[in-house]
Motif scaffolding. Sequence first.
Motif, PDB file in Angstrom:
ATOM      1  N   ILE B  30       0.721  -1.209   0.075  1.00 27.61           N
ATOM      2  CA  ILE B  30      -0.083   0.042  -0.080  1.00 27.61           C
ATOM      3  C   ILE B  30       0.957   1.212  -0.077  1.00 27.61           C
ATOM      4  O   ILE B  30       1.688   1.520   0.920  1.00 27.61           O
ATOM      5  N   LEU B  31       1.046   1.774  -1.198  1.00 27.26           N
ATOM      6  CA  LEU B  31       2.086   2.984  -1.478  1.00 27.26           C
ATOM      7  C   LEU B  31       1.353   4.248  -0.659  1.00 27.26           C
ATOM      8  O   LEU B  31       0.432   4.756  -1.800  1.00 27.26           O
ATOM      9  N   ALA B  32       1.375   4.747   0.261  1.00 26.68           N
ATOM     10  CA  ALA B  32       0.741   5.941   0.727  1.00 26.68           C
ATOM     11  C   ALA B  32       1.826   7.177   0.584  1.00 26.68           C
ATOM     12  O   ALA B  32       3.064   7.429   1.229  1.00 26.68           O
ATOM     13  N   ASP B  68      -7.710   7.206   7.092  1.00 21.73           N
ATOM     14  CA  ASP B  68      -8.714   6.268   7.100  1.00 21.73           C
ATOM     15  C   ASP B  68      -8.589   5.629   5.786  1.00 21.73           C
ATOM     16  O   ASP B  68      -8.590   4.286   5.783  1.00 21.73           O
ATOM     17  N   GLY B  69      -8.169   6.201   4.470  1.00 21.14           N
ATOM     18  CA  GLY B  69      -8.270   5.606   3.320  1.00 21.14           C
ATOM     19  C   GLY B  69      -6.997   4.766   3.396  1.00 21.14           C
ATOM     20  O   GLY B  69      -6.981   3.531   2.707  1.00 21.14           O
ATOM     21  N   VAL B  70      -5.892   4.999   4.246  1.00 21.37           N
ATOM     22  CA  VAL B  70      -4.714   4.276   4.075  1.00 21.37           C
ATOM     23  C   VAL B  70      -5.110   2.827   4.689  1.00 21.37           C
ATOM     24  O   VAL B  70      -4.743   1.670   4.234  1.00 21.37           O
ATOM     25  N   LEU B  71      -5.828   3.028   5.912  1.00 19.20           N
ATOM     26  CA  LEU B  71      -6.371   1.798   6.607  1.00 19.20           C
ATOM     27  C   LEU B  71      -7.060   0.879   5.894  1.00 19.20           C
ATOM     28  O   LEU B  71      -7.166  -0.345   5.810  1.00 19.20           O
ATOM     29  N   HIS B  72      -8.074   1.539   5.296  1.00 20.04           N
ATOM     30  CA  HIS B  72      -9.078   0.759   4.424  1.00 20.04           C
ATOM     31  C   HIS B  72      -8.430  -0.125   3.504  1.00 20.04           C
ATOM     32  O   HIS B  72      -8.540  -1.429   3.075  1.00 20.04           O
ATOM     33  N   ALA B  73      -7.478   0.617   2.617  1.00 19.71           N
ATOM     34  CA  ALA B  73      -6.737  -0.043   1.730  1.00 19.71           C
ATOM     35  C   ALA B  73      -6.039  -1.228   2.262  1.00 19.71           C
ATOM     36  O   ALA B  73      -5.976  -2.327   1.614  1.00 19.71           O
ATOM     37  N   ALA B  74      -5.334  -1.094   3.164  1.00 26.05           N
ATOM     38  CA  ALA B  74      -4.366  -1.985   3.833  1.00 26.05           C
ATOM     39  C   ALA B  74      -5.478  -3.377   4.361  1.00 26.05           C
ATOM     40  O   ALA B  74      -5.256  -4.542   4.045  1.00 26.05           O
ATOM     41  N   LEU B  75      -6.510  -2.879   4.882  1.00 26.28           N
ATOM     42  CA  LEU B  75      -7.355  -4.096   5.397  1.00 26.28           C
ATOM     43  C   LEU B  75      -8.152  -4.822   4.379  1.00 26.28           C
ATOM     44  O   LEU B  75      -8.227  -6.111   4.490  1.00 26.28           O
ATOM     45  N   ALA B  76      -8.313  -4.107   3.366  1.00 32.60           N
ATOM     46  CA  ALA B  76      -9.095  -4.603   1.962  1.00 32.60           C
ATOM     47  C   ALA B  76      -8.026  -5.696   1.237  1.00 32.60           C
ATOM     48  O   ALA B  76      -8.430  -6.939   0.709  1.00 32.60           O
ATOM     49  N   SER B  77      -6.561  -5.544   1.526  1.00 31.34           N
ATOM     50  CA  SER B  77      -5.803  -6.463   0.939  1.00 31.34           C
ATOM     51  C   SER B  77      -5.629  -7.752   1.350  1.00 31.34           C
ATOM     52  O   SER B  77      -5.482  -8.707   0.809  1.00 31.34           O
ATOM     53  N   GLY B  78      -6.207  -8.143   2.572  1.00 32.68           N
ATOM     54  CA  GLY B  78      -6.550  -9.293   3.032  1.00 32.68           C
ATOM     55  C   GLY B  78      -5.039 -10.005   3.701  1.00 32.68           C
ATOM     56  O   GLY B  78      -5.085 -11.125   4.046  1.00 32.68           O
ATOM     57  N   GLY B  79      -3.881  -9.275   3.649  1.00 33.57           N
ATOM     58  CA  GLY B  79      -2.785  -9.996   3.948  1.00 33.57           C
ATOM     59  C   GLY B  79      -2.574  -9.440   5.409  1.00 33.57           C
ATOM     60  O   GLY B  79      -3.045  -8.897   5.919  1.00 33.57           O
ATOM     61  N   ARG B  80      -1.319 -10.164   5.810  1.00 39.85           N
ATOM     62  CA  ARG B  80      -1.020 -10.031   7.205  1.00 39.85           C
ATOM     63  C   ARG B  80      -0.333  -8.500   7.294  1.00 39.85           C
ATOM     64  O   ARG B  80       0.575  -8.178   6.440  1.00 39.85           O
TER      65      ARG B  80
END
Lengths: 429, 245
Positions: B30-32, B68-80
Amino acid sequence: MSDDLITYAGWGRALRATGELRRAHDPASLKAHAPAIGNRRSYGDAALNSGGAAVEMTALDRVLAFDRDAGLLTVEAGLSLGEIIEITAPHGWLPAVVPGTGFATVGGAIAMDVHGKNHHHAGSFCQHVTALTLMQGAGPRRLTPADGALWRTTCGGLGQTGIITQATLSLMPVRGAMMLVTEQRARDWDEHIALLDGSDASFTVGWIDATATGATLGRGIVEEGEICRGIAPRLKAAKTVPFDAPHWALGKHVVKAFNAAYYHRVPKGGRSQVRALQDFFFPLDRVLAWNRLYGKRGFHQFQCVVPLGARDALRDMLGTITASGLASPLAVLKRMGPGRAGCLSFPMEGYTLAVDFPNRAAARSLIARLEAATTAAGGRIYLAKDALSSGAAIKSMYPEFPDWAKAARAADPEGALQTDLVRRLELRT
Amino acid sequence: MTDTWIILGASSTIAKAFTRSVAQQGAAVILAGRRMDDLEANAADATARGAAQATPVAFDARRPETFDGVLHAALASGGRLNCAVFVGSMPPQAAIDADPALIDGTIADSFTGPARLLQMLAPHLAEQGSGAVVGVGSVAGDRGRLGNYVYGAAKAGFATYLSGLRNQLGRSGVHVLTVKPGPVDTAMIQGLGKQPFMTTAEAVVADIHTALRKKRNTLYTKRIWWPVMTVIKLIPEPIFKKMSI
C-alpha cells in the motif's frame, strides 16, 4: 543544487572530468540544462562534462509498465539492462539486444544504439525501441520512429537531442532463461572468419588471441549461444578489484600465458555447456571494477567495423596489433549485420574488432594507425569506446553526420547537452 | 498468508528501495503519499518486480482525514499487516528561524502524523498477533544540534513513541523496529555538501531486513553511527552547547 565538484571517469579511466554531478530523483523536476549520464560504461569521454554539470540518471530506474502478453516494457531511462533481464526473464521475455555489460542503462543503450552478440539477426538496440520520452528545453516530448530526423538523431545520438527519460522496449520472447553455449577453437584467421560466416546460431561471437602471431594469427574461440530451458545454478556473488593493479599486471608475458591457457581450455573438438544468461551476455560483470586491472593510468579500447569485403584489411590490422605486443586478453571479433537505427549508429554489415590496450604512448600511437587503416578500409570506429579520435576522422566515417548535426542543433540550440566527447570531436560546432 | 506492507511516504528514495525489496518477496504494498502520479509509477514498478498487489493511496501526514483511506486499503488487501514509516521533512533551520510556523508541519510529518496512523493501526496488529512496524527516525533525534534541532526534536519524539509502541505491541507478538539512519544518498540531503559516513538507500534496506530477521529494536545504519552517537550523547551539556557539530 549541489556545488560539490567531483572528479569522475569513463570506463577506460584514461579520460576524467571534474564537474558537478547532480543525481536526478524526480523525473517531474528534470531540466535539460546539462547532459545526462548513466552508469558510465562508455570507455572514453561520452559521459563526461568537464567544468560543467551532468545529470546522473541511475536513480530514475522504475518499470512503468510491463505488458506480459505483448512483451512491451516501458521503463525509466536509468534502469540497467541487467536488471531488466532479472525482471522479464521469469516471464519469458528478454531485451532483444543487450551489449557486453548489464550495467549499461537504457538511456545509455539508446544514446549509443548499442549492439549485442545477436546483431547479425536482431540488429541494434534502438531498432527495438518503439517510443521514448525526451526532456528538452521546452519540456517533455514523446518520440516514435515516425518522427524521422529527430528519431534518427536521438538513436545513437550521444544524448544531444534532450535527456532520455523513458523508453518502451519491444522484448524478445524466449522459451527459457538459460544459454546453451557451444565453443569451438579457430586455429587461425581464415578458420575464425569461416566459423563466424558459417554460424547460424542466434548469438555468435569470437574471442581472439591478440598475442598469437605468424601461422596462428587470428586464432581464438568462437562462441555460439542458443537460449534454452534449464535450471539456473545460483549465480556466485560478484567479486571486485579492490585496488589499482600495478602496470605490469597485464604485461606482455602475462597476457601471452593467459591467452594460451584460455585458448586451450576449450578442447580441440569443441564443447557445449549450459550457462546462465548473464554469464554468457555479461562475462566480465562478475568482476566488479575490472577496469582497475589496468592500473591508475587506465586503458583504451579500440573498436572498429569494416565492410565484409575489407576482411583482409582487418587481418592486417590484427597483424599490426599482435606485432606491437601491447594487446590485453580482451579482444573480440564478430560479424555484424546491417542493422542500425540512427545517423551516428556504429553498426554496418561487416566485421567488428575490439581490443583493449593499457593507456601508454605506444598504444595511443598504435590506435592512431589502426584508425587510419579503418578509414582506408571504409569502416568506422565506435564512439562508445573512443577516447582519442579527431573530429575530421569521425565526420568522414559517418556520412550522415551533417543530418545529425542539423537536427541536434535544432533540438538543443544552446548546446547545453554537450559532453567532452562532443567538444573533442567538434560535433556541435 | 501473504504480507501486506503499508508504506508511508512511499515516494522517498529509501521507501522506493524498501518497496522493491518486499515486492520481490511477493508482498502486497500500500503506497501512501502525496504525489499520486509518482505513487502510480512506483506501484507499476512494484508489480513488475513481483508484488502480489500494489495500491497507491493518497496520504498526507498533516491531514489526518487521509488516514482512514490508508487503513481501509490495507485491510482490504487481506494480507498480514505490516507498516513501514518513511515520512519526514527537514526544512533548513534558517527557514524555521525566519518562519517558526514551519515547526508544526515538521512535527506533523516526522512524528504526530505517522504516530496517529500507527495508533489507529495498533489494534489490528495486536489482533493478528504478528507482523512488524518499521519506523525510520534519524541520528539527528539523539541530540539537539545547532543545524537541525526542530527536525531532530520531531524524530526524537517519534523514537520515544516507537519505544512505547514496542512495549505495547511486543506483548502481542508484533515487532517494532526503530531505524536511525545517518546521511543517506537521497534527494533530502542533496545540496548539503559532502556528508560523513554516507550510505545508500539499498544498504539501509538490507540492514532493515537483517534487523527485522534478528528482531533488533533499534538499528543504526551505517553501524558506525551507534558508537558515534553514543559518544555525542555522553558529551555534557555545558560543553555540548558550545559545540557546532
